[in-house]
Design an enzyme around this catalytic site. Structure first.
Site, mmCIF file in Angstrom:
data_model
loop_
_atom_site.group_PDB
_atom_site.id
_atom_site.type_symbol
_atom_site.label_atom_id
_atom_site.label_comp_id
_atom_site.label_asym_id
_atom_site.label_seq_id
_atom_site.Cartn_x
_atom_site.Cartn_y
_atom_site.Cartn_z
ATOM 1 N N CYS A 70 0.826 -1.203 0.000
ATOM 2 C CA CYS A 70 0.000 0.000 0.000
ATOM 3 C C CYS A 70 0.866 1.263 0.000
ATOM 4 C CB CYS A 70 -1.000 -0.048 1.156
ATOM 5 S SG CYS A 70 -2.367 1.120 0.995
ATOM 6 N N HIS A 111 -3.218 -5.262 1.417
ATOM 7 C CA HIS A 111 -2.581 -5.582 2.694
ATOM 8 C C HIS A 111 -2.660 -7.079 2.978
ATOM 9 C CE1 HIS A 111 -2.173 -1.435 4.317
ATOM 10 N NE2 HIS A 111 -3.223 -1.196 3.552
ATOM 11 N N GLU A 166 -0.970 -8.669 5.035
ATOM 12 C CA GLU A 166 -0.719 -8.853 6.467
ATOM 13 C C GLU A 166 -1.993 -8.757 7.301
ATOM 14 O OE1 GLU A 166 -0.567 -4.398 5.966
ATOM 15 O OE2 GLU A 166 -0.090 -6.150 4.741
#
Length: 189
Positions: A80, A170, A172
């Site tokens: 990002c 994202h 994660e």
């Protein structure tokens, strides 16, 4: 394997947790001296506020060091805001930070916070993965040595160039570890 995570702002703790699930050792980079305090195999630049992160990199005297590390071959994964910091061109912003990757990014491409969304899509070399977009950019174009790895609704959302990996989403923030595994695989080669 030891991965450094840029911890100036943004979703760094989520990357640290994800890497821990994969058995990778991590350490936090918060100031310039941390860049040289120990050896590491790769660097993650997390999502967050790219303008703030770029300013902090400059204020802390880290921009040139990080850029030189990447140009010297240190594997880097930008998510990002990290994608924006890596981009050589930004369609709707004249501020370039690291400028190491042959991509043209568009900041806040999906609009404000209300434009955030999640989906699944195919990522080359990984498979179909969940993707979470939060005030996300996308890649207008890849050129030079960069290669598009994933698209969503006709927009490039992941790319790779040599030792650099960038995603507009994202990984994660999901339970799926495969994008991080892909990055660790880049290091293993």
């Amino acid at each position: 394997m030891r991965i450094a995570v840029l911890c100036l702002q943004g979703a760094f703790i989520e990357h640290i947790r994800m890497l821990g699930k994969l058995g990778a050792e991590t350490f936090e980079i918060r100031q310039r001296r941390d860049l040289f305090s120990r050896s590491y195999d790769g660097l993650i630049i997390p999502g967050g506020e790219s303008t703030v992160m770029g300013k902090l990199l400059g204020d802390l005297g880290m921009t040139d060091d990080v850029r030189n590390m990447i140009k010297s071959g240190t594997p880097v994964f930008g998510t990002c805001a990290g994608l924006i910091l890596l981009a050589k061109e930004i369609e709707n912003d004249s501020r370039i930070c690291l400028g190491t990757m042959d991509i043209t990014a568009r900041r806040n491409a999906y609009g404000r916070q209300l434009g955030s969304f999640a989906c699944t899509a195919e990522m080359k070399g990984v498979g179909t993965v969940p993707m979470t977009f939060i005030r996300a950019p996308y890649i207008e174009r890849v050129y030079g040595g960069a290669e598009a790895l994933a698209t969503v609704d006709g927009h490039i959302v992941a790319a790779r160039q040599d030792n650099q990996l960038a995603t507009a989403f994202h990984p994660e923030l999901t339970d799926d570890t495969r994008v991080h595994e892909y990055f660790l695989g880049m290091i293993g080669k």
